[in-house]
Design a protein around this motif. Structure first.
Motif, PDB file in Angstrom:
ATOM      1  N   SER A  42       0.846  -1.193   0.000  1.00 45.81           N
ATOM      2  CA  SER A  42       0.000   0.000   0.000  1.00 45.81           C
ATOM      3  C   SER A  42       0.886   1.249   0.000  1.00 45.81           C
ATOM      4  O   SER A  42       2.015   1.224   0.484  1.00 45.81           O
ATOM      5  CB  SER A  42      -0.934   0.014   1.205  1.00 45.81           C
ATOM      6  N   ILE A  43       0.346   2.333  -0.557  1.00 49.52           N
ATOM      7  CA  ILE A  43       1.127   3.571  -0.688  1.00 49.52           C
ATOM      8  C   ILE A  43       1.492   4.127   0.685  1.00 49.52           C
ATOM      9  O   ILE A  43       2.604   4.612   0.895  1.00 49.52           O
ATOM     10  CB  ILE A  43       0.343   4.601  -1.523  1.00 49.52           C
ATOM     11  N   ASP A  44       0.568   4.039   1.653  1.00 51.14           N
ATOM     12  CA  ASP A  44       0.834   4.538   3.010  1.00 51.14           C
ATOM     13  C   ASP A  44       2.101   3.927   3.587  1.00 51.14           C
ATOM     14  O   ASP A  44       2.990   4.633   4.069  1.00 51.14           O
ATOM     15  CB  ASP A  44      -0.322   4.172   3.961  1.00 51.14           C
ATOM     16  N   ASN A  45       2.158   2.599   3.539  1.00 52.68           N
ATOM     17  CA  ASN A  45       3.311   1.899   4.099  1.00 52.68           C
ATOM     18  C   ASN A  45       4.591   2.279   3.370  1.00 52.68           C
ATOM     19  O   ASN A  45       5.631   2.466   3.985  1.00 52.68           O
ATOM     20  CB  ASN A  45       3.124   0.380   3.993  1.00 52.68           C
ATOM     21  N   ALA A  46       4.495   2.391   2.034  1.00 46.76           N
ATOM     22  CA  ALA A  46       5.679   2.711   1.233  1.00 46.76           C
ATOM     23  C   ALA A  46       6.217   4.085   1.609  1.00 46.76           C
ATOM     24  O   ALA A  46       7.418   4.261   1.803  1.00 46.76           O
ATOM     25  CB  ALA A  46       5.342   2.645  -0.250  1.00 46.76           C
ATOM     26  N   LEU A  47       5.319   5.068   1.750  1.00 45.97           N
ATOM     27  CA  LEU A  47       5.764   6.421   2.090  1.00 45.97           C
ATOM     28  C   LEU A  47       6.322   6.466   3.514  1.00 45.97           C
ATOM     29  O   LEU A  47       7.339   7.105   3.771  1.00 45.97           O
ATOM     30  CB  LEU A  47       4.613   7.421   1.939  1.00 45.97           C
ATOM     31  N   GLY A  48       5.664   5.758   4.440  1.00 48.78           N
ATOM     32  CA  GLY A  48       6.147   5.713   5.823  1.00 48.78           C
ATOM     33  C   GLY A  48       7.538   5.124   5.884  1.00 48.78           C
ATOM     34  O   GLY A  48       8.436   5.655   6.551  1.00 48.78           O
ATOM     35  N   MET A  49       7.752   4.037   5.142  1.00 45.51           N
ATOM     36  CA  MET A  49       9.061   3.393   5.082  1.00 45.51           C
ATOM     37  C   MET A  49      10.092   4.346   4.493  1.00 45.51           C
ATOM     38  O   MET A  49      11.211   4.446   4.989  1.00 45.51           O
ATOM     39  CB  MET A  49       8.952   2.130   4.212  1.00 45.51           C
ATOM     40  N   GLY A  50       9.692   5.052   3.427  1.00 47.09           N
ATOM     41  CA  GLY A  50      10.592   5.996   2.767  1.00 47.09           C
ATOM     42  C   GLY A  50      11.058   7.082   3.725  1.00 47.09           C
ATOM     43  O   GLY A  50      12.252   7.377   3.815  1.00 47.09           O
ATOM     44  N   ILE A  51      10.109   7.655   4.480  1.00 46.28           N
ATOM     45  CA  ILE A  51      10.444   8.712   5.443  1.00 46.28           C
ATOM     46  C   ILE A  51      11.395   8.165   6.503  1.00 46.28           C
ATOM     47  O   ILE A  51      12.381   8.811   6.857  1.00 46.28           O
ATOM     48  CB  ILE A  51       9.152   9.277   6.081  1.00 46.28           C
ATOM     49  N   GLY A  52      11.106   6.963   6.982  1.00 47.64           N
ATOM     50  CA  GLY A  52      11.977   6.335   7.977  1.00 47.64           C
ATOM     51  C   GLY A  52      13.386   6.166   7.464  1.00 47.64           C
ATOM     52  O   GLY A  52      14.358   6.492   8.154  1.00 47.64           O
ATOM     53  N   VAL A  53      13.498   5.680   6.218  1.00 49.13           N
ATOM     54  CA  VAL A  53      14.834   5.436   5.644  1.00 49.13           C
ATOM     55  C   VAL A  53      15.579   6.750   5.439  1.00 49.13           C
ATOM     56  O   VAL A  53      16.778   6.841   5.717  1.00 49.13           O
ATOM     57  CB  VAL A  53      14.726   4.627   4.332  1.00 49.13           C
ATOM     58  N   ILE A  54      14.881   7.803   4.997  1.00 52.47           N
ATOM     59  CA  ILE A  54      15.542   9.110   4.813  1.00 52.47           C
ATOM     60  C   ILE A  54      16.119   9.580   6.148  1.00 52.47           C
ATOM     61  O   ILE A  54      17.273  10.002   6.225  1.00 52.47           O
ATOM     62  CB  ILE A  54      14.560  10.169   4.253  1.00 52.47           C
ATOM     63  N   PHE A  55      15.319   9.475   7.226  1.00 47.56           N
ATOM     64  CA  PHE A  55      15.785   9.917   8.545  1.00 47.56           C
ATOM     65  C   PHE A  55      17.024   9.141   8.987  1.00 47.56           C
ATOM     66  O   PHE A  55      18.042   9.728   9.365  1.00 47.56           O
ATOM     67  CB  PHE A  55      14.665   9.758   9.581  1.00 47.56           C
ATOM     68  N   VAL A  56      16.950   7.820   8.903  1.00 50.32           N
ATOM     69  CA  VAL A  56      18.061   6.988   9.377  1.00 50.32           C
ATOM     70  C   VAL A  56      19.313   7.219   8.519  1.00 50.32           C
ATOM     71  O   VAL A  56      20.419   7.353   9.034  1.00 50.32           O
ATOM     72  CB  VAL A  56      17.675   5.492   9.377  1.00 50.32           C
ATOM     73  N   LEU A  57      19.100   7.307   7.202  1.00 53.20           N
ATOM     74  CA  LEU A  57      20.224   7.493   6.275  1.00 53.20           C
ATOM     75  C   LEU A  57      20.913   8.829   6.534  1.00 53.20           C
ATOM     76  O   LEU A  57      22.144   8.917   6.581  1.00 53.20           O
ATOM     77  CB  LEU A  57      19.695   7.424   4.835  1.00 53.20           C
TER      78      LEU A  57
END
Lengths: 212, 193
Positions: A42-57
């Protein structure tokens, strides 16, 4: 003097832009496929994951770049892992406290950002060899490129698999026939492989056309 | 002469530290120490917020099952006693189902006669569009008013219809609800005796 001032900013943009197309982590480097396949239903999960990865990266690239001169090569990988795991834990605590719905939706994949090879890959290949300034550009570019890739895959899977498009609980539109008879195959794990495979082929083809 | 010697000695010591055999160990320990302190700090900030968030979530969930709820008590036997202004109106407890994609957390509410008041899927990681249909009313409403012996899929002699294309998820919910009901009804009966 002026040339020297312009140059770093130009290089900053180059490092930033490369993450979207030239070294797109998913479609070109073919890294981080595990979350790409798992959370794009789902798009929600994908965007949430993306934001998480940007922060950690971003966090791990800055810290690893700061300590790069003092890091003994022999223990660099454990050091990277500790730094990355710390940021993931912070992220997961903050999500749980302030955005519980997203925390629930991402579930186990939030904790699994630790072993996302994009983040370790950037730490090893870029942040440990470059200044903080360019490491920030690299983190933002690669992170957003990753988010964009997740968005493309999840967009196609959600449209084909449910016939609807829902972003954060908001139903944007539904396709008449497809929403009654959705191709549920695309939401299931095999659908992820098919969509990702076709997109990889498309990017390869575009790359070949460009080189010719 | 003495001064020069001192400088050389200092430089030598730092180099020795950076290239010493113990340095990687010291550095890694330092990083771990900083990380631990940082995480303790973040945890101390978010702890209260997370607990408060869970508390409000429980109240919200219980109110969905018992709209007239005024107060609740959490029992050490791991069930909630639900009260309207003064009277005990029912019990609630959670069950964990083994779904297709992972755990399904279910909140079950029963009244004083041990009939199901309602059930609520708190969280799940089922396949979107298929397994996630277990959270929709058309499925969960089937449990309303059921006694323990009716909590089973229709094909197994119960009164709950499985969702087409999500049989595993449906069965996981039904089985988890039934098993938890057996356990908790026993506990509650023993306690009131």
């Amino acid at each position: 003097m002026e040339i020297e001032k312009v140059k770093p900013i130009k290089k900053f943009w180059q490092e930033f832009k490369k993450g979207f197309v030239i070294t797109n982590p998913v479609f070109v480097l073919v890294l981080g496929l595990c979350p790409t396949l798992a959370v794009t239903s789902s798009i929600d999960n994908a965007l949430g994951m993306g934001i998480g990865v940007i922060f950690v990266l971003l966090g791990s690239n800055i810290i690893i770049s700061l300590i790069r001169r003092f890091t003994p090569p022999i223990v660099r990988i454990p050091v990277f892992i500790v730094v990355i795991a710390s940021f993931v834990t912070i992220l997961s605590l903050v999500f749980e406290a302030f955005i519980p719905p997203l925390y629930e939706a991402l579930g186990i994949y939030l904790a699994l950002i630790v072993v996302n090879c994009i983040i370790l890959g950037r730490a090893e290949a870029f942040a440990s060899k470059n200044t903080v300034f360019y490491s920030i550009a690299d983190a933002l570019g690669i992170g957003m490129g990753f988010t964009l890739s997740l968005f493309i895959v999840s967009f196609l899977r959600e449209i084909l698999g449910t016939g609807k498009l829902t972003v954060f609980g908001l139903n944007l539109f539904s396709i008449p026939v497809l929403s009654q008879l959705p191709l549920s195959f695309f939401i299931m794990p095999p659908g992820a492989f098919l969509v990702l495979g076709l997109l990889l082929a498309l990017f390869r083809w575009l790359g070949v056309l460009k080189n010719e | 002469m003495l001064k020069v010697n001192n400088k050389n000695n200092k430089k030598f010591n730092i180099d020795k530290l950076l290239k010493g055999k113990a340095y990687p160990l010291i550095f890694l320990s330092l990083i771990v120490l900083v990380s631990v302190v940082l995480l303790m700090y973040v945890n101390s900030i978010t702890k209260a917020k997370i607990a408060a968030e869970k508390e409000t979530q429980i109240i919200e969930q219980l109110k969905l099952i018992f709209p007239e709820m005024k107060d609740y008590k959490y029992n050490k036997d791991e069930y909630y006693e639900v009260y309207s202004s003064e009277d005990l109106i029912g019990y609630a407890f959670t069950a964990i189902g083994k779904g297709y994609g992972g755990d399904i957390n279910i909140l079950i509410g029963i009244n004083n006669n041990f009939l199901i008041e309602s059930i609520n899927i708190i969280s799940n990681t089922e396949t979107p569009g298929l397994g996630t249909k277990i959270t929709e009313n058309f499925f969960t409403d089937q449990f309303k008013g059921l006694a323990l012996e009716d909590v089973n899929l229709t094909k197994n002699g119960g009164k709950v219809d499985a969702i087409t294309g999500a049989t595993i998820s449906s069965k996981a919910v039904v089985d988890a609800v039934r098993e938890e009901l057996i356990k908790k009804i026993e506990l509650i009966k023993n306690k009131s005796n």
